[in-house]
Design a protein around this motif. Structure first.
Motif, PDB file in Angstrom:
ATOM      1  N   ARG A   1      33.217  40.813  34.270  1.00 30.71           N
ATOM      2  CA  ARG A   1      34.065  41.203  33.120  1.00 30.71           C
ATOM      3  C   ARG A   1      33.520  42.478  32.240  1.00 30.71           C
ATOM      4  O   ARG A   1      34.138  42.751  31.276  1.00 30.71           O
ATOM      5  N   LYS A   2      32.327  43.136  32.766  1.00 26.41           N
ATOM      6  CA  LYS A   2      31.971  44.410  32.176  1.00 26.41           C
ATOM      7  C   LYS A   2      33.152  45.405  32.828  1.00 26.41           C
ATOM      8  O   LYS A   2      33.647  45.198  33.723  1.00 26.41           O
ATOM      9  N   ILE A   3      33.088  46.331  32.036  1.00 26.82           N
ATOM     10  CA  ILE A   3      33.859  47.398  32.310  1.00 26.82           C
ATOM     11  C   ILE A   3      33.359  48.754  32.570  1.00 26.82           C
ATOM     12  O   ILE A   3      32.142  49.033  31.910  1.00 26.82           O
TER      13      ILE A   3
ATOM     14  N   GLU B   1      34.634  47.568  43.198  1.00 25.18           N
ATOM     15  CA  GLU B   1      33.278  46.485  43.425  1.00 25.18           C
ATOM     16  C   GLU B   1      34.107  45.848  44.825  1.00 25.18           C
ATOM     17  O   GLU B   1      35.161  45.443  45.055  1.00 25.18           O
ATOM     18  N   ARG B   2      33.042  45.793  45.798  1.00 28.43           N
ATOM     19  CA  ARG B   2      33.322  45.024  47.196  1.00 28.43           C
ATOM     20  C   ARG B   2      33.226  43.389  46.854  1.00 28.43           C
ATOM     21  O   ARG B   2      32.602  42.995  45.851  1.00 28.43           O
ATOM     22  N   LYS B   3      33.790  42.948  47.794  1.00 23.76           N
ATOM     23  CA  LYS B   3      33.854  41.281  47.832  1.00 23.76           C
ATOM     24  C   LYS B   3      32.454  40.780  47.592  1.00 23.76           C
ATOM     25  O   LYS B   3      32.198  39.724  47.158  1.00 23.76           O
TER      26      LYS B   3
ATOM     27  N   MET C   1      45.625  50.030  31.090  1.00 23.37           N
ATOM     28  CA  MET C   1      45.855  48.952  30.249  1.00 23.37           C
ATOM     29  C   MET C   1      44.524  47.988  30.375  1.00 23.37           C
ATOM     30  O   MET C   1      44.247  47.821  31.587  1.00 23.37           O
ATOM     31  N   ASP C   2      43.823  47.628  29.479  1.00 21.54           N
ATOM     32  CA  ASP C   2      42.862  46.649  29.406  1.00 21.54           C
ATOM     33  C   ASP C   2      42.995  45.225  29.684  1.00 21.54           C
ATOM     34  O   ASP C   2      44.391  45.094  29.654  1.00 21.54           O
TER      35      ASP C   2
ATOM     36  N   VAL D   1      37.182  46.895  35.981  1.00 20.74           N
ATOM     37  CA  VAL D   1      36.863  45.926  35.464  1.00 20.74           C
ATOM     38  C   VAL D   1      36.089  45.129  36.441  1.00 20.74           C
ATOM     39  O   VAL D   1      36.736  44.736  37.517  1.00 20.74           O
ATOM     40  N   LEU D   2      34.812  44.672  36.351  1.00 20.20           N
ATOM     41  CA  LEU D   2      34.182  44.103  37.391  1.00 20.20           C
ATOM     42  C   LEU D   2      34.156  42.650  37.531  1.00 20.20           C
ATOM     43  O   LEU D   2      34.760  42.060  36.128  1.00 20.20           O
TER      44      LEU D   2
END
Length: 380
Positions: free
Chosen positions: A168-170, A216-218, A97-98, A164-165
């Protein structure tokens, strides 16, 4: 055009009204499941089957849904089938689901080997190229969704959902079967287009089911993890949004060369589903980390049995976690579902209301016995 080339340029058969040949009683094996959840709570699941095993020129992918949290499931509402006349084999469905609440159904297809061994298996697994294709729908509440036309996204073999980064890039990782580097795709336009990228040089054999995932890490660093045949997951890091990567090496996460799953929960913790103290593909477990994957001190054993593999997971709004996986693909052919919470993982046992383990949601028809009690295969 050569038949093998058509496996690159033409899509698999998209069947929106699957017939009796795709019914459960006609399946000899099944496995490699995937799971997605819509905002309204419908579960979409897929796996692949067809033919006598994997790989097989009769392989197909199927899609089902559940509106009661995974107790009752529909018959297949979509089948993505191979096209043997073109030597085109379809396999390894992946649902996602995007951010726009659009359901993606990815699959991998390849030119099938024309030569078979004495068991009917392909002498060559693939054409060395593979290709990732997809259809999408916004009709996620319908029993007969309308689907977009199939689109080939890129070369590669996709087995894990996109991430999802924060920008907002995927990013997703259809791995390259013959390349010596990890590969990935990035989309800056919500999946309308994808840029194919090369990552670090692989560690170990390049001919491995990498099944790469990126989290993605914090601190913004991207952490890439990949399956190997070396007893542990490979890893690499990018500090510049996937423009460059540090050299890959083995992580401290042991793995029996099987698919894993990693993601971030709404609590901020990381969730890892992987095998623990394994002697093969057994002891599938869920782990939690509060220090961005440096340590995984909390563990819940999901299934201790042999031949359990290929987890895929989603988090529900109430904080519960659903994990789908398979067991004994060419034997019992079970697709199973577990439901648990972070509290269950923290305590090391299932105790939350509504949690459960090892729920079979689909199983190949059982073997029956003839008069002298020897086992024979099911026949309709």
């Amino acid at each position: 055009m050569e038949k093998g080339k058509k496996a690159i340029t033409e899509p698999a058969a998209i069947i929106t009204e699957p017939g009796e040949q795709y019914a459960l009683e006609n399946r000899k094996w099944q496995g490699c499941p995937t799971l997605a959840r819509t905002p309204k709570g419908r579960l979409w699941a897929g796996w692949y089957s067809g033919g006598i095993c994997e790989p097989d020129e009769r392989n197909y992918n199927l899609l089902v849904y559940s509106d009661d949290g995974g107790i009752i499931w529909s018959d297949p509402v979509l089948v993505i089938d191979s096209r043997p006349e073109l030597h085109l084999r379809a396999m390894d469905i992946q649902v996602w689901m995007d951010p726009a609440d659009r359901l993606w159904v990815f699959w991998t297809q390849t030119a099938d080997s024309e030569q078979k061994d004495e068991n009917g298996r392909c002498l060559e697994y693939a054409d060395g190229i593979f290709g990732v294709w997809a259809v999408t729908t916004m009709d996620t509440a319908s029993s007969k969704p309308s689907w977009t036309q199939p689109v080939r996204i890129s070369d590669g073999f996709l087995r894990c959902r996109p991430t999802v980064l924060s920008n907002r890039k995927i990013i997703m990782c259809p791995y390259d079967w013959i390349h010596d580097r990890y590969t990935y795709n990035i989309s800056s336009d919500n999946g309308d287009s994808w840029m194919r990228c090369l990552g670090p040089v692989k560690t170990g054999s390049r001919c491995c089911f990498d099944e790469t995932m990126i989290i993605e890490r914090k601190d913004g660093i991207l952490w890439m993890l990949a399956r190997t045949v070396q007893g542990a997951l490979a890893q690499s890091f990018s500090c510049d949004g996937a423009q460059s990567w540090l050299p890959a090496g083995l992580s401290r996460i042991a793995n029996p060369s099987s698919r894993f799953w990693i993601g971030r929960l709404s609590s901020g913790r990381m969730l890892l589903i992987n095998h623990h103290n394994f002697t093969g593909r057994n002891r599938l477990a869920a782990f939690l980390s509060e220090d961005e994957g440096e340590t995984w001190p909390w563990m819940l054993l999901l299934d201790e049995r042999c031949n359990v593999s290929y987890p895929d997971a989603v988090e529900c709004p109430d904080g519960s976690i659903l994990c789908i996986y398979d067991r004994d693909r060419i034997g019992t052919g079970e697709i199973l579902l577990a439901k648990f919470t972070e509290s269950d993982i923290l305590s090391g046992k299932v105790g939350s209301r509504g949690s459960f383990l090892k729920r079979t949601i689909c199983r190949c028809p059982p073997l029956v016995q003839d008069q002298d009690h020897s086992e024979v295969s099911y026949e309709k």
